[in-house]
Scaffold this motif. Structure first.
Motif, PDB file in Angstrom:
ATOM      1  N   TYR A  96       0.832  -1.206   0.000  1.00 51.97           N
ATOM      2  CA  TYR A  96       0.000   0.000   0.000  1.00 51.97           C
ATOM      3  C   TYR A  96       0.868   1.258   0.000  1.00 51.97           C
ATOM      4  O   TYR A  96       0.615   2.217  -0.749  1.00 51.97           O
ATOM      5  CB  TYR A  96      -0.921   0.002   1.222  1.00 51.97           C
ATOM      6  CG  TYR A  96      -1.686   1.298   1.380  1.00 51.97           C
ATOM      7  CD1 TYR A  96      -2.844   1.540   0.648  1.00 51.97           C
ATOM      8  CD2 TYR A  96      -1.221   2.303   2.239  1.00 51.97           C
ATOM      9  CE1 TYR A  96      -3.530   2.739   0.768  1.00 51.97           C
ATOM     10  CE2 TYR A  96      -1.908   3.501   2.366  1.00 51.97           C
ATOM     11  CZ  TYR A  96      -3.057   3.710   1.626  1.00 51.97           C
ATOM     12  OH  TYR A  96      -3.730   4.906   1.740  1.00 51.97           O
ATOM     13  N   GLU A 100       0.824   4.010  -2.827  1.00 52.47           N
ATOM     14  CA  GLU A 100       0.357   5.347  -2.471  1.00 52.47           C
ATOM     15  C   GLU A 100       1.366   6.403  -2.899  1.00 52.47           C
ATOM     16  O   GLU A 100       1.007   7.437  -3.478  1.00 52.47           O
ATOM     17  CB  GLU A 100       0.125   5.426  -0.963  1.00 52.47           C
ATOM     18  CG  GLU A 100      -0.363   6.793  -0.492  1.00 52.47           C
ATOM     19  CD  GLU A 100      -0.459   6.881   1.012  1.00 52.47           C
ATOM     20  OE1 GLU A 100      -1.453   7.445   1.509  1.00 52.47           O
ATOM     21  OE2 GLU A 100       0.467   6.390   1.701  1.00 52.47           O
ATOM     22  N   LYS A 112     -12.266   6.197  -1.543  1.00 50.80           N
ATOM     23  CA  LYS A 112     -11.234   5.714  -0.623  1.00 50.80           C
ATOM     24  C   LYS A 112     -10.959   4.222  -0.805  1.00 50.80           C
ATOM     25  O   LYS A 112      -9.801   3.786  -0.806  1.00 50.80           O
ATOM     26  CB  LYS A 112     -11.668   6.000   0.819  1.00 50.80           C
ATOM     27  CG  LYS A 112     -10.684   5.529   1.866  1.00 50.80           C
ATOM     28  CD  LYS A 112      -9.383   6.279   1.809  1.00 50.80           C
ATOM     29  CE  LYS A 112      -8.472   5.869   2.948  1.00 50.80           C
ATOM     30  NZ  LYS A 112      -7.146   6.539   2.877  1.00 50.80           N
ATOM     31  N   THR A 116      -7.403   2.521  -1.951  1.00 47.57           N
ATOM     32  CA  THR A 116      -6.674   1.554  -1.133  1.00 47.57           C
ATOM     33  C   THR A 116      -6.398   0.274  -1.914  1.00 47.57           C
ATOM     34  O   THR A 116      -5.278  -0.262  -1.882  1.00 47.57           O
ATOM     35  CB  THR A 116      -7.470   1.226   0.140  1.00 47.57           C
ATOM     36  OG1 THR A 116      -7.698   2.438   0.880  1.00 47.57           O
ATOM     37  CG2 THR A 116      -6.722   0.242   1.011  1.00 47.57           C
ATOM     38  N   TYR A 119      -3.750   1.083  -4.778  1.00 49.98           N
ATOM     39  CA  TYR A 119      -2.402   1.287  -4.236  1.00 49.98           C
ATOM     40  C   TYR A 119      -1.786  -0.043  -3.801  1.00 49.98           C
ATOM     41  O   TYR A 119      -0.622  -0.334  -4.092  1.00 49.98           O
ATOM     42  CB  TYR A 119      -2.441   2.231  -3.026  1.00 49.98           C
ATOM     43  CG  TYR A 119      -2.837   3.656  -3.324  1.00 49.98           C
ATOM     44  CD1 TYR A 119      -2.780   4.174  -4.610  1.00 49.98           C
ATOM     45  CD2 TYR A 119      -3.261   4.504  -2.299  1.00 49.98           C
ATOM     46  CE1 TYR A 119      -3.134   5.488  -4.872  1.00 49.98           C
ATOM     47  CE2 TYR A 119      -3.608   5.822  -2.552  1.00 49.98           C
ATOM     48  CZ  TYR A 119      -3.550   6.303  -3.831  1.00 49.98           C
ATOM     49  OH  TYR A 119      -3.907   7.609  -4.095  1.00 49.98           O
ATOM     50  N   THR A 120      -2.572  -0.838  -3.069  1.00 48.87           N
ATOM     51  CA  THR A 120      -2.051  -2.108  -2.548  1.00 48.87           C
ATOM     52  C   THR A 120      -1.744  -3.083  -3.674  1.00 48.87           C
ATOM     53  O   THR A 120      -0.703  -3.751  -3.663  1.00 48.87           O
ATOM     54  CB  THR A 120      -3.062  -2.740  -1.572  1.00 48.87           C
ATOM     55  OG1 THR A 120      -3.392  -1.804  -0.540  1.00 48.87           O
ATOM     56  CG2 THR A 120      -2.494  -3.993  -0.930  1.00 48.87           C
ATOM     57  N   GLU A 287       0.273   8.345   5.339  1.00 51.87           N
ATOM     58  CA  GLU A 287      -1.118   8.316   4.865  1.00 51.87           C
ATOM     59  C   GLU A 287      -1.906   9.507   5.412  1.00 51.87           C
ATOM     60  O   GLU A 287      -2.675  10.143   4.697  1.00 51.87           O
ATOM     61  CB  GLU A 287      -1.766   6.991   5.290  1.00 51.87           C
ATOM     62  CG  GLU A 287      -3.049   6.647   4.544  1.00 51.87           C
ATOM     63  CD  GLU A 287      -4.301   7.054   5.291  1.00 51.87           C
ATOM     64  OE1 GLU A 287      -5.389   7.061   4.687  1.00 51.87           O
ATOM     65  OE2 GLU A 287      -4.180   7.367   6.501  1.00 51.87           O
TER      66      GLU A 287
END
Length: 298
Positions: A96, A100, A112, A116, A119-120, A287
Motif C-alpha cells: 500500500y 500510495e 477511498k 486503497t 495502491y495495494t 497516509e
C-alpha cells in the motif's frame, strides 16, 4: 514527466549499467549504504510530521505519539512471536505504501476503497515482480525471519493473479479517468523498467534501485514540501537536521545488531525485521500527511 521521475529513470539505468562493472559484494555494500542513508532518513522525521499533522487537525500530539510507539511495540511482538503474520502484514502494508507514494500525486480517484485497493495491488505487483526474479533468496530470508520455508507458495502464480487484478484496475481507471488515459503507456513502460532492473540486479541492488530512487527520495521531497511549503536546498538541510537524531539512533541500533550477529546468518533477517517494525507506523503517518494535503486542496 516530473523532474523527480526523470531522475528516477536516469538513476535506474545508471544502476543497471553499474551492474556490469561492480561485483555483487560491492552492490551489496553500496545498497546497504543507500538504505542506511536515504532509506532510513526518509522515515526518520515521523515525529515532526506528527507535530505538523495534529497541530493542524487540533488533535493531541502526545496521544498520537503514544499510538505511534504502540504500533512499533506491537510490530516487534508480532515478529517475535507470530513472525509469519508479521511478515504477511508487512508485505501488505508496504505494498500500500509503495503504491500510495507512486500514485497519490496523480489524483486519479475520489473513492477511498478504490484508492486503497489500487495502491495495494500496484505495490504488491512490484514486490512480487522482485520476488519472482529472486525466488530462492527471498525464500531464504523468509525462512530466517519466520522459521517457515515458503516453498509451497508459488510466487509465479501469485504474480499472475495479482497481475490480472491490476490489469482490471488499470482498465477501470482508463475508462473513468482522462488523466490515466494520458499516462497509461508511460506507467506500463515503468513496470517494464522495473522488471528489467529486478532481473539484471541481485536482490539487494534491485530492491535498492526501486526503494531509494522510486520511493524514498520522492517521499522525502513530498515531506519537505508538506513541512516547509516548498522543496529547496535550505529546506532539505532543515529536514536532515531535524531527522539527524532519529537517524543516528536507528543507525546505532543497526550497527550494534551487526557486531552482535555478524557471524550469524540471521543478521539479514534481523535487519529486515527491524526495518519492517519501523515501517508500520511510518506508513500510517504518511497516509495522514497525504489526507491532510488533499483536504487543503479541496
Amino acid at each position: 514527466m516530473s523532474k523527480i521521475t526523470n531522475l528516477s529513470i536516469l538513476t535506474s539505468f545508471l544502476g543497471l549499467w553499474l551492474t556490469s562493472f561492480i561485483k555483487n559484494e560491492t552492490q551489496f555494500i553500496v545498497g546497504f549504504i543507500l538504505i542506511l542513508s536515504f532509506g532510513i532518513v526518509h522515515g526518520a522525521n515521523d515525529l515532526l510530521l506528527i507535530k505538523k499533522i495534529y497541530k493542524e487537525e487540533s488533535k493531541s500530539y502526545w496521544k498520537t505519539l503514544f499510538n505511534y510507539l504502540i504500533v512499533i511495540f506491537i510490530a516487534v511482538l508480532l515478529f517475535s512471536f507470530i513472525p509469519w503474520l508479521a511478515m504477511l502484514l508487512f508485505i501488505i502494508v508496504s505494498s500500500y505504501h509503495f503504491g500510495e507514494q507512486h500514485w497519490e500525486n496523480k489524483n486519479l480517484y475520489d473513492h477511498k476503497i478504490i484508492n486503497t485497493l489500487f495502491y495495494t495491488t500496484y505495490g504488491l505487483f512490484i514486490l512480487l515482480l522482485l520476488f519472482q526474479f529472486h525466488n530462492n533468496e527471498v525464500i531464504a530470508i523468509m525462512l530466517g525471519i519466520t522459521g517457515i520455508e515458503f516453498t509451497f507458495i508459488s510466487i509465479s502464480l501469485l504474480l499472475k493473479l495479482n497481475g490480472f487484478l491490476l490489469a482490471a484496475l488499470f482498465s477501470y481507471n482508463y475508462f473513468s479517468s482522462k488523466v490515466f488515459q494520458k499516462i497509461l503507456v508511460v506507467e506500463i513502460l515503468y513496470l517494464i523498467v522495473f522488471a528489467i532492473i529486478f532481473k539484471v540486479g541481485d536482490l539487494i541492488w534491485a530492491f535498492v534501485i526501486y526503494f531509494i530512487f522510486w520511493h524514498s527520495i520522492p517521499s522525502l521531497l513530498d515531506q519537505i514540501k508538506f513541512l516547509y511549503g516548498k522543496v529547496s536546498l535550505k529546506n532539505f538541510k532543515a529536514y536532515c537536521k531535524s531527522a539527524f537524531l532519529y537517524w543516528l539512533i536507528s543507525l546505532f541500533g543497526i550497527v550494534v545488531l551487526y557486531f552482535l550477529l555478524k557471524d550469524y546468518k540471521i543478521f539479514d533477517s534481523i535487519f529486515f525485521s527491524f526495518l519492517a517494525a519501523i515501517t508500520f507506523p511510518h506508513v500510517f503517518v504518511i497516509e495522514r500527511m497525504f489526507n491532510l494535503k488533499h483536504k487543503k486542496t479541496e
